[in-house]
Design an enzyme around this catalytic site. Structure first.
Site: not given
Ligand code: NAD
Ligand code: DAU
Length: 352
Positions: A133-135, A159, A163
């Site tokens: 992630t970019d975080e 989180y 990561k």
């Molecule tokens: P998600 O939470 O939707 O899915 C995670 C999946 O991993 C789930 O199906 C869960 O059951 C499985 N899981 C959790 N713990 C596990 C374990 N110990 N063993 C096997 N499976 C397990 O997450 P996502 O949004 O699909 O993100 C996927 C990947 O991409 C993550 O590594 C996250 O850090 C990264 N990522 C997400 C975003 C985003 O915006 N969602 C952005 C950048 C990077």
């Molecule tokens: O940047 C990549 C990341 O983006 C991934 O690594 C994470 O897995 C993914 O969950 C996401 O993280 P964020 O914290 O940015 O996503 P989220 O959707 O939870 O929140 C997006 C923005 O919106 C953040 O600034 C918090 C804000 N927010 C979120 C929720 C759930 C609100 O203002 N209200 C809300 O109820």
């Protein structure tokens, strides 16, 4: 055959559907623990597709991972599995350290053992692709340049720290043991099959259910949004052509303040599914307590992946968000499955 972890989650599920949509595509073994975020309904269309083998289990289970590698002999591992929600990491960080740090450590150890026993051609071909992630880079001010791959790691939440830890382990297994790894650091994804604890699906579903649209703090935090299908295509490119030991930033060139994202969703819903009372969904916006340690701005400089591998996102925010809203309007079966008891418990805990 490739081994995908976390393939029942949002991005992993989209990745598997995209990968197998090509006829003749290689098979996938999908190892997923099915936490609250894992949802096999996302993969319903693959029920009769022998190219998808689902295995219920933990990436931290050494015996299971070793056995899967031995039995299926994958030419690559793509590690999506993680605890992924910042707010949950604030309320309960232990699972994040367990899966993101220790789980990735176990996967690396099993991969190293497997890879070191391959013949030289298979060894050459093998890849460990870590999805991150970019975080991990921390937070930017309004005027800072976007994150490049050289930006120092400054994670601020449990989180992002977990990561960052996993990214460091992946890097070390390359430098110390020569394991052929690539890492991608991506910005915020959105699109179909997104669990409605994250901002965009939460707002769409709350709007339709006549609930408040919660904005943390002043709503001026900036995220760089990428349509999930574009993230999947970037991973395919990096897996195929990425240089070993390198990291690639993936982003959408779509920086938006949270309040603007929510207003955009409201105006699309006003057009596609107007409220019965004729008012705008904007009326449901509610400012709530800010997230502790809330990062102000993320922005990805994705020029390296474009320069080296020719990847650029296909969707703009305008096209991607419209597709996403339309998807949620047309997929009530998947949504009804997700809005179960445990999901309601989370909303109660987080928003009251
Ligand atoms: P998600 O939470 O939707 O899915 C995670 C999946 O991993 C789930 O199906 C869960 O059951 C499985 N899981 C959790 N713990 C596990 C374990 N110990 N063993 C096997 N499976 C397990 O997450 P996502 O949004 O699909 O993100 C996927 C990947 O991409 C993550 O590594 C996250 O850090 C990264 N990522 C997400 C975003 C985003 O915006 N969602 C952005 C950048 C990077
Ligand atoms: O940047 C990549 C990341 O983006 C991934 O690594 C994470 O897995 C993914 O969950 C996401 O993280 P964020 O914290 O940015 O996503 P989220 O959707 O939870 O929140 C997006 C923005 O919106 C953040 O600034 C918090 C804000 N927010 C979120 C929720 C759930 C609100 O203002 N209200 C809300 O109820």
């Amino acid at each position: 055959m490739i081994l995908v972890t976390g393939g029942a989650g949002f991005i992993g599920g989209n990745f598997i559907l995209d990968w197998l949509s090509e006829s003749g595509a290689e098979g996938i073994v999908n190892l997923d623990k099915l936490t609250y975020a894992g949802n096999l309904a996302t993969l319903d269309s693959l029920k009769n597709d022998s190219r998808h083998i689902f295995v219920h289990g933990d990436i931290g289970d050494q015996e299971l991972v070793t056995q899967l590698l031995r039995d299926h002999q994958p030419r690559a591992i793509i590690n999506f599995a993680a605890e992924s929600h910042v707010d949950r990491s604030i309320l309960g960080p232990a699972e994040f350290v367990q899966t993101n740090v220790l789980g990735t450590f176990n996967l690396l150890e099993c991969a190293k053992q497997y890879w070191s026993n391959l013949d030289s051609a298979a060894k050459e071909r093998f890849r460990f692709h870590h999805v991150s992630t970019d975080e991990v880079y921390g937070s930017l001010s309004a005027t800072d340049p976007a994150f490049t791959e050289e930006h120092p790691y400054e994670p601020n939440s449990p989180y992002s720290a977990s990561k960052a830890g996993s990214d460091h382990l992946v890097r070390a297994w390359f430098h110390t043991y020569g394991l052929p790894v690539v890492t991608t650091n991506c910005s915020n994804n959105y699109g179909p099959y997104h669990f409605p604890e994250k901002l965009i699906p939460l707002v769409i579903l709350n709007a339709l259910n006549n609930k408040p649209l919660p904005i943390y703090g002043d709503g001026q935090q900036v995220r760089d949004w990428l349509y999930v299908g574009d993230h999947c295509s970037a991973i395919r490119e990096v897996l195929a052509k990425g240089r070993l030991g390198e990291t690639y930033n993936i982003g959408g060139w779509n920086e938006k303040a949270n309040l603007d994202v929510v207003k955009t969703i409201c105006s699309i819903l006003d057009e596609l599914k107007p409220r019965d009372d004729g008012k705008s969904y904007v009326e449901q916006i509610t400012f709530v307590k800010d997230r502790p340690g809330h990062d102000r701005r993320y922005a990805i400089d994705a020029s390296k992946v474009e320069r080296e591998l020719g990847w650029r996102p296909a969707e703009t925010f305008d096209t991607g968000i419209r597709k996403t809203v339309q998807w949620y309007l047309s997929n009530s079966k998947w949504i009804d499955g997700v809005l179960s008891g445990s999901y309601r418990d989370w909303l109660q805990k987080q928003y009251t």
